[in-house]
Design a protein around this motif. Structure first.
Motif, short mmCIF file in Angstrom:
data_model
loop_
_atom_site.label_atom_id
_atom_site.label_comp_id
_atom_site.label_asym_id
_atom_site.label_seq_id
_atom_site.Cartn_x
_atom_site.Cartn_y
_atom_site.Cartn_z
N ILE A 37 97.20 -8.72 42.11
CA ILE A 37 98.42 -8.75 42.91
C ILE A 37 99.61 -9.06 42.02
O ILE A 37 99.66 -10.11 41.38
N GLU A 38 100.55 -8.14 41.96
CA GLU A 38 101.76 -8.30 41.17
C GLU A 38 102.90 -8.73 42.09
O GLU A 38 103.20 -8.05 43.06
N VAL A 39 103.50 -9.86 41.78
CA VAL A 39 104.55 -10.44 42.63
C VAL A 39 105.83 -10.58 41.83
O VAL A 39 105.81 -11.04 40.68
N ASP A 40 106.94 -10.19 42.42
CA ASP A 40 108.25 -10.31 41.78
C ASP A 40 109.28 -10.76 42.81
O ASP A 40 109.17 -10.41 43.99
N PRO A 41 110.28 -11.53 42.40
CA PRO A 41 111.37 -11.87 43.32
C PRO A 41 112.20 -10.64 43.65
O PRO A 41 112.26 -9.70 42.86
N VAL A 59 99.41 -4.63 45.47
CA VAL A 59 98.02 -4.77 45.05
C VAL A 59 97.73 -3.60 44.12
O VAL A 59 97.78 -2.44 44.52
N VAL A 60 97.46 -3.91 42.86
CA VAL A 60 97.26 -2.90 41.84
C VAL A 60 95.87 -3.02 41.25
O VAL A 60 95.47 -4.10 40.81
N ASP A 61 95.14 -1.92 41.26
CA ASP A 61 93.80 -1.88 40.68
C ASP A 61 93.69 -0.62 39.84
O ASP A 61 93.91 0.48 40.34
N LEU A 66 97.44 -0.03 45.88
CA LEU A 66 96.60 0.06 47.06
C LEU A 66 97.31 -0.41 48.32
O LEU A 66 96.98 0.00 49.43
N ALA A 67 98.26 -1.32 48.16
CA ALA A 67 99.02 -1.85 49.29
C ALA A 67 100.26 -2.54 48.72
O ALA A 67 100.31 -2.87 47.53
N ASP A 68 101.26 -2.73 49.56
CA ASP A 68 102.44 -3.44 49.11
C ASP A 68 103.03 -4.22 50.27
O ASP A 68 102.67 -4.00 51.44
N GLY A 69 103.93 -5.13 49.95
CA GLY A 69 104.51 -5.94 51.01
C GLY A 69 105.67 -6.78 50.53
O GLY A 69 106.01 -6.79 49.35
N ARG A 70 106.26 -7.49 51.47
CA ARG A 70 107.42 -8.35 51.20
C ARG A 70 107.25 -9.61 52.02
O ARG A 70 106.87 -9.56 53.19
N LEU A 71 107.55 -10.76 51.39
CA LEU A 71 107.47 -12.04 52.08
C LEU A 71 108.81 -12.75 51.90
O LEU A 71 109.32 -12.88 50.78
N VAL A 72 109.39 -13.20 53.02
CA VAL A 72 110.70 -13.85 53.00
C VAL A 72 110.55 -15.25 53.57
O VAL A 72 109.99 -15.45 54.66
N TRP A 178 98.88 -15.13 52.27
CA TRP A 178 99.51 -13.82 52.44
C TRP A 178 98.94 -12.81 51.45
O TRP A 178 98.70 -11.64 51.80
N CYS A 179 98.69 -13.25 50.23
CA CYS A 179 98.07 -12.35 49.24
C CYS A 179 96.63 -12.02 49.62
O CYS A 179 96.14 -10.93 49.32
N ASP A 180 95.94 -12.96 50.30
CA ASP A 180 94.62 -12.65 50.84
C ASP A 180 94.72 -11.50 51.85
O ASP A 180 93.88 -10.60 51.87
N LEU A 181 95.75 -11.55 52.69
CA LEU A 181 95.98 -10.47 53.65
C LEU A 181 96.23 -9.16 52.94
O LEU A 181 95.65 -8.12 53.29
N LEU A 182 97.10 -9.18 51.94
CA LEU A 182 97.38 -7.97 51.17
C LEU A 182 96.11 -7.39 50.57
O LEU A 182 95.87 -6.18 50.62
#
Length: 210
Positions: A37-41, A59-61, A66-72, A178-182
């Protein structure tokens, strides 16, 4: 990490953010996540709350998304009636599915259970959860007719994290959940035995090119 201009800006209308918000943001920045999981601000919304901080993730493999998202993370020191607290977490999660799986009438309920299950599995207390699960299909015609049909699942949700000492929620663990969900939406196996508390999604579409 080097943050893009405007990304992760925690300054609100009162200038320096209050200590609980700064502590919550510091915890987000210091969370340890699984390597896929790659996370950036990313720039945070300005009108949802006096203070906000946002992250985007993929989510990068094998170099495939494979999936992407945003958390605020939102914070209103005065409190918010709808939140029943001073903090709120808002998320968007997306992934592509096989069209057959997207047609499953139980899919929205399963996807929502992934969110609540991910939080519960990490021992997190939260309140006022709300959101939507949307599935969409794209079919191509004419000059695009060679493309296979594509289906996408999208989870939009928000919840109020329980505040701990000093009025600070455990945002690091919320980010891990949240990353578990991703990861689950992406079809990855649990990071360790016992991490998954709900069913996994079969018939995952293959990796999608960036």
């Amino acid at each position: 990490m080097d943050e893009p201009k405007g990304a992760g800006d925690t300054t609100g209308p009162g200038g320096t953010p209050p200590l609980p918000f700064r502590a919550a943001v510091d915890a987000l920045r210091g969370a340890r996540l699984r390597p896929q999981i790659e996370v950036d601000p990313t720039p945070a919304p300005k009108r949802l709350a006096p203070y906000a901080y946002a992250l985007e993730a993929a989510v990068v493999d094998d170099e495939e998304d494979l999936a992407d998202g945003r958390l605020v993370l939102l914070h209103d020191p005065a409190g918010h009636d709808a939140w029943r607290g001073t903090f709120r977490l808002v998320t968007l999660v997306r992934a592509e599915l096989e069209p057959e799986m997207a047609a499953d009438p139980l899919l929205p309920d399963v996807c929502w259970s992934w969110l609540t299950g991910a939080l519960t599995a990490r021992g997190l207390a939260f309140g006022e959860p709300s959101g939507t699960v949307t599935r969409a299909s794209s079919h191509y015609f004419g000059g695009l007719s060679e493309r296979p049909a594509a289906s996408q699942i999208e989870i939009r949700a928000s919840w109020t994290p329980r505040e701990g000492l000093g009025g600070v929620p455990d945002t690091a663990t919320h980010l891990v959940a949240w990353c578990d969900l991703l990861a689950q939406v992406a079809g990855l196996p649990p990071a360790a035995p016992g991490d998954a508390s709900v069913v996994t999604l079969p018939q995952r579409r293959g990796p999608q090119s960036r």
